[in-house]
Design a protein around this motif. Sequence first.
Motif, PDB file in Angstrom:
ATOM      1  N   GLY A 122     -13.663  16.042 -20.018  1.00 17.65           N
ATOM      2  CA  GLY A 122     -12.465  15.738 -18.825  1.00 17.65           C
ATOM      3  C   GLY A 122     -12.193  16.993 -18.087  1.00 17.65           C
ATOM      4  O   GLY A 122     -12.686  17.782 -17.918  1.00 17.65           O
ATOM      5  N   ARG A 123     -10.809  16.878 -17.770  1.00 16.36           N
ATOM      6  CA  ARG A 123     -10.049  17.810 -17.055  1.00 16.36           C
ATOM      7  C   ARG A 123      -9.063  18.865 -18.041  1.00 16.36           C
ATOM      8  O   ARG A 123      -8.626  19.830 -17.896  1.00 16.36           O
ATOM      9  CB  ARG A 123      -9.263  17.321 -15.839  1.00 16.36           C
ATOM     10  N   ASP A 124      -8.587  17.599 -18.893  1.00 15.77           N
ATOM     11  CA  ASP A 124      -7.455  18.459 -19.665  1.00 15.77           C
ATOM     12  C   ASP A 124      -7.801  18.073 -21.376  1.00 15.77           C
ATOM     13  O   ASP A 124      -6.710  18.181 -21.811  1.00 15.77           O
ATOM     14  CB  ASP A 124      -6.149  17.841 -19.271  1.00 15.77           C
ATOM     15  N   MET A 125      -8.952  18.106 -21.718  1.00 14.72           N
ATOM     16  CA  MET A 125      -9.180  17.883 -22.967  1.00 14.72           C
ATOM     17  C   MET A 125      -8.773  19.086 -23.791  1.00 14.72           C
ATOM     18  O   MET A 125      -8.133  19.201 -24.816  1.00 14.72           O
ATOM     19  CB  MET A 125     -10.523  17.332 -23.328  1.00 14.72           C
ATOM     20  N   THR A 126      -9.193  20.318 -23.301  1.00 11.34           N
ATOM     21  CA  THR A 126      -9.006  21.688 -23.825  1.00 11.34           C
ATOM     22  C   THR A 126      -7.461  22.002 -24.000  1.00 11.34           C
ATOM     23  O   THR A 126      -7.005  22.835 -24.669  1.00 11.34           O
ATOM     24  CB  THR A 126      -9.844  22.630 -23.422  1.00 11.34           C
ATOM     25  N   THR A 127      -6.724  21.585 -22.907  1.00 13.93           N
ATOM     26  CA  THR A 127      -5.296  22.016 -22.664  1.00 13.93           C
ATOM     27  C   THR A 127      -4.192  21.034 -22.929  1.00 13.93           C
ATOM     28  O   THR A 127      -3.188  21.596 -23.601  1.00 13.93           O
ATOM     29  CB  THR A 127      -5.130  22.344 -21.249  1.00 13.93           C
ATOM     30  N   VAL A 128      -4.494  19.625 -22.963  1.00 13.41           N
ATOM     31  CA  VAL A 128      -3.482  19.000 -23.003  1.00 13.41           C
ATOM     32  C   VAL A 128      -3.651  17.970 -24.249  1.00 13.41           C
ATOM     33  O   VAL A 128      -2.743  17.873 -25.266  1.00 13.41           O
ATOM     34  CB  VAL A 128      -2.823  18.222 -21.962  1.00 13.41           C
ATOM     35  N   VAL A 129      -4.802  17.203 -24.315  1.00 18.97           N
ATOM     36  CA  VAL A 129      -5.117  16.112 -25.093  1.00 18.97           C
ATOM     37  C   VAL A 129      -5.399  16.795 -26.502  1.00 18.97           C
ATOM     38  O   VAL A 129      -5.251  16.193 -27.544  1.00 18.97           O
ATOM     39  CB  VAL A 129      -6.042  15.294 -24.751  1.00 18.97           C
ATOM     40  N   PHE A 130      -6.412  17.547 -26.612  1.00 17.49           N
ATOM     41  CA  PHE A 130      -6.898  18.436 -27.956  1.00 17.49           C
ATOM     42  C   PHE A 130      -6.785  19.821 -27.789  1.00 17.49           C
ATOM     43  O   PHE A 130      -7.522  20.694 -27.913  1.00 17.49           O
ATOM     44  CB  PHE A 130      -8.167  18.031 -28.120  1.00 17.49           C
ATOM     45  N   ASP A 132      -5.542  21.892 -30.081  1.00 18.82           N
ATOM     46  CA  ASP A 132      -5.994  22.374 -31.154  1.00 18.82           C
ATOM     47  C   ASP A 132      -7.345  22.154 -31.457  1.00 18.82           C
ATOM     48  O   ASP A 132      -7.833  22.409 -32.576  1.00 18.82           O
ATOM     49  CB  ASP A 132      -5.094  21.813 -32.585  1.00 18.82           C
ATOM     50  N   ALA A 133      -8.362  21.854 -30.685  1.00 23.07           N
ATOM     51  CA  ALA A 133      -9.733  21.442 -30.963  1.00 23.07           C
ATOM     52  C   ALA A 133     -10.306  22.693 -31.288  1.00 23.07           C
ATOM     53  O   ALA A 133      -9.989  23.911 -31.042  1.00 23.07           O
ATOM     54  CB  ALA A 133     -10.257  21.264 -29.554  1.00 23.07           C
ATOM     55  N   GLN A 134     -11.288  22.498 -32.392  1.00 26.87           N
ATOM     56  CA  GLN A 134     -12.070  23.553 -32.923  1.00 26.87           C
ATOM     57  C   GLN A 134     -12.651  24.434 -32.114  1.00 26.87           C
ATOM     58  O   GLN A 134     -13.031  25.565 -32.075  1.00 26.87           O
ATOM     59  CB  GLN A 134     -12.780  23.271 -34.261  1.00 26.87           C
ATOM     60  N   TYR A 135     -13.471  23.690 -31.182  1.00 24.00           N
ATOM     61  CA  TYR A 135     -14.174  24.202 -30.057  1.00 24.00           C
ATOM     62  C   TYR A 135     -13.896  23.782 -28.864  1.00 24.00           C
ATOM     63  O   TYR A 135     -13.614  22.634 -28.424  1.00 24.00           O
ATOM     64  CB  TYR A 135     -15.571  23.913 -30.357  1.00 24.00           C
ATOM     65  N   LYS A 136     -13.787  24.914 -27.951  1.00 27.71           N
ATOM     66  CA  LYS A 136     -13.194  24.513 -26.510  1.00 27.71           C
ATOM     67  C   LYS A 136     -14.267  25.101 -25.548  1.00 27.71           C
ATOM     68  O   LYS A 136     -14.688  26.330 -25.786  1.00 27.71           O
ATOM     69  CB  LYS A 136     -11.944  25.231 -26.209  1.00 27.71           C
ATOM     70  N   PHE A 137     -14.700  24.291 -24.512  1.00 30.18           N
ATOM     71  CA  PHE A 137     -15.615  24.767 -23.626  1.00 30.18           C
ATOM     72  C   PHE A 137     -15.071  24.538 -22.104  1.00 30.18           C
ATOM     73  O   PHE A 137     -14.272  23.425 -21.862  1.00 30.18           O
ATOM     74  CB  PHE A 137     -16.953  24.358 -23.460  1.00 30.18           C
ATOM     75  N   TYR A 138     -15.262  25.522 -21.157  1.00 26.45           N
ATOM     76  CA  TYR A 138     -15.140  25.202 -19.766  1.00 26.45           C
ATOM     77  C   TYR A 138     -16.494  25.348 -18.854  1.00 26.45           C
ATOM     78  O   TYR A 138     -17.027  26.504 -18.995  1.00 26.45           O
ATOM     79  CB  TYR A 138     -14.129  26.079 -19.323  1.00 26.45           C
ATOM     80  N   PHE A 139     -16.886  24.323 -18.595  1.00 22.81           N
ATOM     81  CA  PHE A 139     -18.178  24.389 -17.589  1.00 22.81           C
ATOM     82  C   PHE A 139     -17.822  24.559 -16.312  1.00 22.81           C
ATOM     83  O   PHE A 139     -16.715  24.019 -15.666  1.00 22.81           O
ATOM     84  CB  PHE A 139     -19.047  23.128 -17.825  1.00 22.81           C
ATOM     85  N   LEU A 182      -6.676  20.793 -13.882  1.00 23.75           N
ATOM     86  CA  LEU A 182      -7.870  21.524 -14.312  1.00 23.75           C
ATOM     87  C   LEU A 182      -7.686  23.001 -14.452  1.00 23.75           C
ATOM     88  O   LEU A 182      -7.340  23.742 -13.459  1.00 23.75           O
ATOM     89  CB  LEU A 182      -8.953  21.217 -13.299  1.00 23.75           C
ATOM     90  N   LYS A 183      -7.823  23.707 -15.248  1.00 20.79           N
ATOM     91  CA  LYS A 183      -7.728  25.280 -15.718  1.00 20.79           C
ATOM     92  C   LYS A 183      -8.461  25.491 -17.043  1.00 20.79           C
ATOM     93  O   LYS A 183      -8.735  24.579 -17.837  1.00 20.79           O
ATOM     94  CB  LYS A 183      -6.421  25.621 -15.651  1.00 20.79           C
ATOM     95  N   VAL A 184      -8.796  26.752 -17.070  1.00 19.08           N
ATOM     96  CA  VAL A 184      -9.485  27.177 -18.306  1.00 19.08           C
ATOM     97  C   VAL A 184      -8.515  27.643 -19.338  1.00 19.08           C
ATOM     98  O   VAL A 184      -7.504  28.213 -19.215  1.00 19.08           O
ATOM     99  CB  VAL A 184     -10.282  28.689 -17.838  1.00 19.08           C
ATOM    100  N   ALA A 185      -8.821  26.712 -20.503  1.00 18.76           N
ATOM    101  CA  ALA A 185      -7.884  27.061 -21.596  1.00 18.76           C
ATOM    102  C   ALA A 185      -7.760  28.506 -22.290  1.00 18.76           C
ATOM    103  O   ALA A 185      -8.941  28.948 -22.077  1.00 18.76           O
ATOM    104  CB  ALA A 185      -8.312  25.954 -22.626  1.00 18.76           C
ATOM    105  N   GLU A 186      -7.075  28.822 -22.708  1.00 17.41           N
ATOM    106  CA  GLU A 186      -7.058  29.870 -23.367  1.00 17.41           C
ATOM    107  C   GLU A 186      -8.045  29.978 -24.611  1.00 17.41           C
ATOM    108  O   GLU A 186      -8.155  28.760 -25.213  1.00 17.41           O
ATOM    109  CB  GLU A 186      -5.597  30.208 -24.031  1.00 17.41           C
ATOM    110  N   ASN A 187      -8.622  31.072 -24.932  1.00 21.22           N
ATOM    111  CA  ASN A 187     -10.053  31.013 -25.756  1.00 21.22           C
ATOM    112  C   ASN A 187     -10.982  29.706 -25.572  1.00 21.22           C
ATOM    113  O   ASN A 187     -11.810  29.324 -26.687  1.00 21.22           O
ATOM    114  CB  ASN A 187      -9.323  30.936 -27.282  1.00 21.22           C
ATOM    115  N   ALA A 188     -11.366  29.270 -24.385  1.00 22.84           N
ATOM    116  CA  ALA A 188     -12.249  28.608 -24.203  1.00 22.84           C
ATOM    117  C   ALA A 188     -13.506  29.324 -23.933  1.00 22.84           C
ATOM    118  O   ALA A 188     -13.544  30.317 -23.212  1.00 22.84           O
ATOM    119  CB  ALA A 188     -12.065  27.697 -22.970  1.00 22.84           C
ATOM    120  N   VAL A 189     -14.662  28.803 -24.156  1.00 25.92           N
ATOM    121  CA  VAL A 189     -15.999  29.386 -23.913  1.00 25.92           C
ATOM    122  C   VAL A 189     -16.287  28.853 -22.481  1.00 25.92           C
ATOM    123  O   VAL A 189     -16.375  27.720 -22.406  1.00 25.92           O
ATOM    124  CB  VAL A 189     -17.023  29.185 -25.091  1.00 25.92           C
TER     125      VAL A 189
END
Length: 215
Positions: A122-130, A132-139, A182-189
């Motif tokens: 989505g747009r905020d899966m890596t930043t708001v909803v999850f 603490d996700a083990q893996y974060k990606f920003y396409f 929508l933004k790039v999360a810290e430590n997202a690939v």
Amino acid sequence: MVIAIDGPAGVGKSSVARMISQKCGFYYLNSGLFYRAIAYNQLLKGLAPHDRESALKTASSTSIDIKDGVLLVDGVDLGSRLRTQEVGMAASIVSSIPELRNIVNRRIREIVDNGLDIVAEGRDMTTVVFPDAQYKFYFDAKPSIRAKRRFDELGGSVEYDKILKEIEKRDNNDRNKVSGALKVAENAVVVDTSDLTISQVCDRVLKVIKWPKNK
Ligand code: DC
């Protein structure tokens, strides 16, 4: 395990997330469909997506479930009716309302009970909803390329310039929200998908998550 993927419209998130979830046997969560479902019901009632009060009422009264991988809106699989440009734009507008985002995020957390292996996009899966996700990606991908992909998907039935304008408008809206922007999360690939096929993007993701594990 949670694999979270964010990025703008037309970047290939849905195709890649679906493919990864199939390969890994994970649950697939397309969070954009939640906003699209609410936007769809709002339009169906003849109400404006930016009318905050009525949009919140619509969000509260819309029931969203996922059954056998299919999103049901008030018990109905709306299929391609949720995927039109009009509903996409309206989804971008209703999703700017912070309280409406809370309703969606609460529903997502109810559906995804703890411990489930999922690929969420989505747009905020890596930043708001999850966060603490083990893996974060920003396409990401150039707007002109995303518009061309959408143009091809629609079989040329909508003018390219119109699609490009809508993509730029939606990007602007999605990047400037008060909450869930929508933004790039810290430590997202970060993966630029501009010159990659869906399966090349999948390969990159699988490499990062080291899948299959026994290889
Ligand atoms: O991913 P999509 O294009 O189907 O999403 C439609 C709209 O919903 C998008 O323009 C912004 C909004 N959205 C959001 O605000 N947060 C999400 N996690 C997913 C989608």
